[in-house]
Design an enzyme around this catalytic site. Sequence first.
Site, PDB file in Angstrom:
ATOM      1  N   LYS A  11       0.862  -1.189   0.000  1.00  0.00           N
ATOM      2  CA  LYS A  11       0.000   0.000   0.000  1.00  0.00           C
ATOM      3  C   LYS A  11       0.891   1.228   0.000  1.00  0.00           C
ATOM      4  CE  LYS A  11      -4.447   0.913   0.310  1.00  0.00           C
ATOM      5  NZ  LYS A  11      -5.608   0.061   0.011  1.00  0.00           N
ATOM      6  N   ASP A  33      -6.921   4.347  -4.503  1.00  0.00           N
ATOM      7  CA  ASP A  33      -7.587   4.237  -3.208  1.00  0.00           C
ATOM      8  C   ASP A  33      -8.196   5.631  -2.991  1.00  0.00           C
ATOM      9  OD1 ASP A  33      -7.619   2.205  -0.750  1.00  0.00           O
ATOM     10  OD2 ASP A  33      -7.392   4.182   0.131  1.00  0.00           O
TER      11      ASP A  33
HETATM   12  N1  GLU Z   1      -7.352   0.287  -2.804  1.00  0.00           N
HETATM   13  C1  GLU Z   1      -8.117  -0.872  -3.102  1.00  0.00           C
HETATM   14  C2  GLU Z   1      -8.151  -1.769  -1.878  1.00  0.00           C
HETATM   15  O1  GLU Z   1      -8.202  -1.281  -0.772  1.00  0.00           O
HETATM   16  C3  GLU Z   1      -7.706  -1.541  -4.402  1.00  0.00           C
HETATM   17  C4  GLU Z   1      -6.273  -1.923  -4.497  1.00  0.00           C
HETATM   18  C5  GLU Z   1      -5.854  -2.453  -5.879  1.00  0.00           C
HETATM   19  O2  GLU Z   1      -6.661  -2.512  -6.793  1.00  0.00           O
HETATM   20  O3  GLU Z   1      -4.670  -2.806  -5.990  1.00  0.00           O
HETATM   21  O4  GLU Z   1      -8.175  -2.957  -1.951  1.00  0.00           O
END
Ligand code: GLU
Length: 450
Positions: free
Chosen positions: A129, A169
């Site tokens: 992340k 996100d």
């Molecule tokens: N931010 C999204 C999550 O919390 C998607 C992450 C992604 O597609 O890599 O899962």
Amino acid sequence: MELKNKYMEEVYNSVCLRNPGETEFHQAVNEVLESLIPVIEKRPDIIEEGIIDRMVEPERLIMFRVPWVDDKGKIRVNRGFRVQFNSALGPYKGGLRLHPTVNSSVIKFLGFEQIFKNSLTGLPMGGGKGGSDFDPKGKSDNEVMRFCQSFMTELSKHIGADTDVPAGDIGVGSREIGYLFGQYKRIRNEFTGVLTGKALCSGGSLIRTEATGYGLLYFTEEMFNKINQDSIKGKTVIISGSGNVAIYAAEKAQEMGGRVVAMSDSSGYIYDPSGIKVDIIKQIKEKERKRIKEYTTYVKEAEYHEDCSGIWNIKCQVALPCATQNELDLKSAEILVKNGVLAVAEGANMPVTPEAIELFQKSGVLFGPAKAANAGGVATSGLEMSQNSMRYFWTSEEVDKKLKEIMVGIFDSAYNASKEYNCPGDLVVGANIAGFLRVAEAMKWQGIAY
Ligand code: GLU
């Protein structure tokens, strides 16, 4: 919360000592360790191999300066992050969040959750992340572009289609992914699937935009069907937030016959008892980038109230928190339960506090935890990666069908694990255990590599 196992308590204390003051990260770790107590009681090898001690420590945490120049020519500085938490199952995978509340605690909690969420999808993705405390709100397109280019100039040294694949996100949608993608391509001279959530013209996948919201509803419907022999049809639904997750959750909820009567943003909420018109929300949020308050200029009968947490005072049978972490606390949960809520599923990451979760579960409310319920977004990112590797694309119907199968699969794994470990229907425990076991197996197989 206190952990009723000496080894888990030791692991948790060491996490708190090593990451002082990082309360969101502590909260996320605490919940997972609590769920895994029955697993380590059955499986001494997990402790012997140091699986949990290793899992709570990120493989790598990158923190960097992001300087950029605003429209007035002033130099601004933000802080950028990428946590590469666990690569046992595949390249690090997870979104980038741009919001003033971003700090290392928030990034670590999100990265930690992502490990288990990605594992639950069954696709080959590790957990990561990233993000920054940059606030895109009120910035011009050019300012957002310059920020994204500066951010990617550093991030590009650490990512790659087979290494780490970021996505969106909070605060990162198609516009930001485009600027980030353009800068990566320029620096590396490579057109690869290094990011997901791309526009269709540059290798994106159909249904990726809709996926988290749609997936949340597929999951909620599974909970209703398989645990209560009921369905969303005819239910009154409340959805907090009005970003990408909330909008497509509302769209699918209505398609399934639910009546969505309220949505919110960080300033307040709107109440439209005749049912929210999702097209108007899309117009306000996706096109005009304005506040949700504007809804009342389009729909005269709708009400607007300041204080977004007031949304939980409205009577409903289904509550879908899709805004941000810890947005639904014990006080709000008490009101929801009193008003007869039947199901709560997390569209955002960790939006319900531990005390509120406990109350829902004690009161017999169906509860879908984020790692399982909102995994549709990252799952479809995984499908975007597959399509990029094939240099091909699937139709909307094909992607949607795969998304639905994945969400049903996630529900089944979490539900089955909850039954196997003697807490049938506790999907928090079930999702944590099912997600963990797959990662643990890969870590064991790969030796003490990380
Ligand atoms: N931010 C999204 C999550 O919390 C998607 C992450 C992604 O597609 O890599 O899962």
